[in-house]
Design an enzyme around this catalytic site. Structure first.
Site, PDB file in Angstrom:
ATOM      1  CB  SER A 132      -1.341   0.058   0.876  1.00 17.47           C
ATOM      2  OG  SER A 132      -1.339   0.849   1.221  1.00 17.47           O
ATOM      3  CE1 TYR A 146       0.086   5.012  -5.696  1.00 18.29           C
ATOM      4  CE2 TYR A 146      -0.129   6.559  -3.994  1.00 18.29           C
ATOM      5  CZ  TYR A 146       0.744   5.906  -4.192  1.00 18.29           C
ATOM      6  OH  TYR A 146       1.348   4.823  -3.635  1.00 18.29           O
ATOM      7  CE  LYS A 150      -0.713   2.050  -4.277  1.00 20.23           C
ATOM      8  NZ  LYS A 150      -0.004   0.702  -4.577  1.00 20.23           N
TER       9      LYS A 150
END
Length: 270
Positions: A132, A146, A150
């Site tokens: 992660s 993004y 994550k």
């Protein structure tokens, strides 16, 4: 008998450093990447098998896993490291880039994980490490794509650890801070666009990224944290990697949303 690990995205950065670290510790390594024919370092190491694996290609996933098991007998751990970071105003991203971001960082990770689970279940043993980021617990400007992926990896992993415990398999999350190879590399996609209103924010963020005082973590340190996650035989779920990861995540937990946003905005000159 030596244990075996499969690593995705092993051609550079964290993936390559992790392959090297595990090999030095006596592990067999299945180092997977999209273009193994271009690799000139890992292929020289003993007990390292290069395999072509693209997380968007189901056939290549199965092929890499089966080839690894065929050579080494079994796989004991897997590191889902392949991915990339798309940054920029959401408005500036073509839809295909948005889909690629989620397909690579989320769907690809789930496809690789799903493919290895039957092997782990048969062995009643195994470790799944999902890479992660601090960006899975907190956000920065211009990172909606993004950070979305994550945050998804964090949720998937946390939920998955319950069902994997039922078959003797551990799930781990590694959260690096800023990595020395993050920006400007092959795994970074920045779309500034031409919309005037976002340019002050983009310029401010670029200045922050280029600040020589910023703390960055070498991939080798992340590899050491991954090794600990795989081998410590604990039920710990999350592992931080880097001094900046500790500072930023601790700060985020201690502050209210308003306090944290004020701190972050001050860094951007707001």
């Amino acid at each position: 008998m030596s244990k075996t690990i499969l690593i995705t995205g092993a051609s550079s950065g964290i993936g390559k450093a992790t392959a090297i670290h595990f090999q030095k510790q006596g592990w067999n390594v299945i180092a997977t990447m999209r273009t193994p024919e271009k690799e000139t370092e890992l292929n020289e190491l003993e007990n390292v098998q290069l395999e072509k694996l693209d997380v968007l290609d189901l056939e290549s996933i199965d092929h890499a896993i089966n080839n690894g098991i065929s050579r080494f007998g079994r796989i004991d751990a897997i590191v889902n490291n392949a991915g990339y970071g798309a940054y920029g105003p959401l408005e500036s991203f073509p839809r295909e880039n948005i889909i690629k971001q989620f397909n690579t960082n989320v769907i690809g990770l789930m496809d690789v994980t799903k493919a290895i689970i039957p092997h782990f279940r048969a062995n009643k043993d195994g470790v799944i490490v999902n890479i992660s980021s601090i960006g899975g617990q907190m956000t920065f400007a211009l990172g909606s794509l993004y950070h979305g992926t994550k945050f998804a990896v964090e949720g998937i992993s946390e939920s998955l650890h319950y069902e994997m415990a039922a078959i003797g398999v551990k799930v781990k999350i590694v959260e690096p801070g800023f990595i020395a190879t993050d920006f400007g590399g092959r795994s970074f996609d920045f779309q500034a666009g031409e919309i005037e209103e976002y340019k002050p924010l983009i310029n401010a963020l670029m200045q922050q990224w280029q600040n020589p005082n910023n703390t960055v973590t070498p991939p080798s340190l992340v590899a050491e944290v991954i090794f600990k996650a795989v081998t410590d035989d604990s039920e710990q779920l999350r592992y931080r990697a880097g001094d900046d990861a500790n500072f930023l995540l601790d700060s985020r937990k201690k502050m209210t949303d308003d306090e944290f946003f004020k701190m972050m905005n001050s860094q951007l000159g707001n």
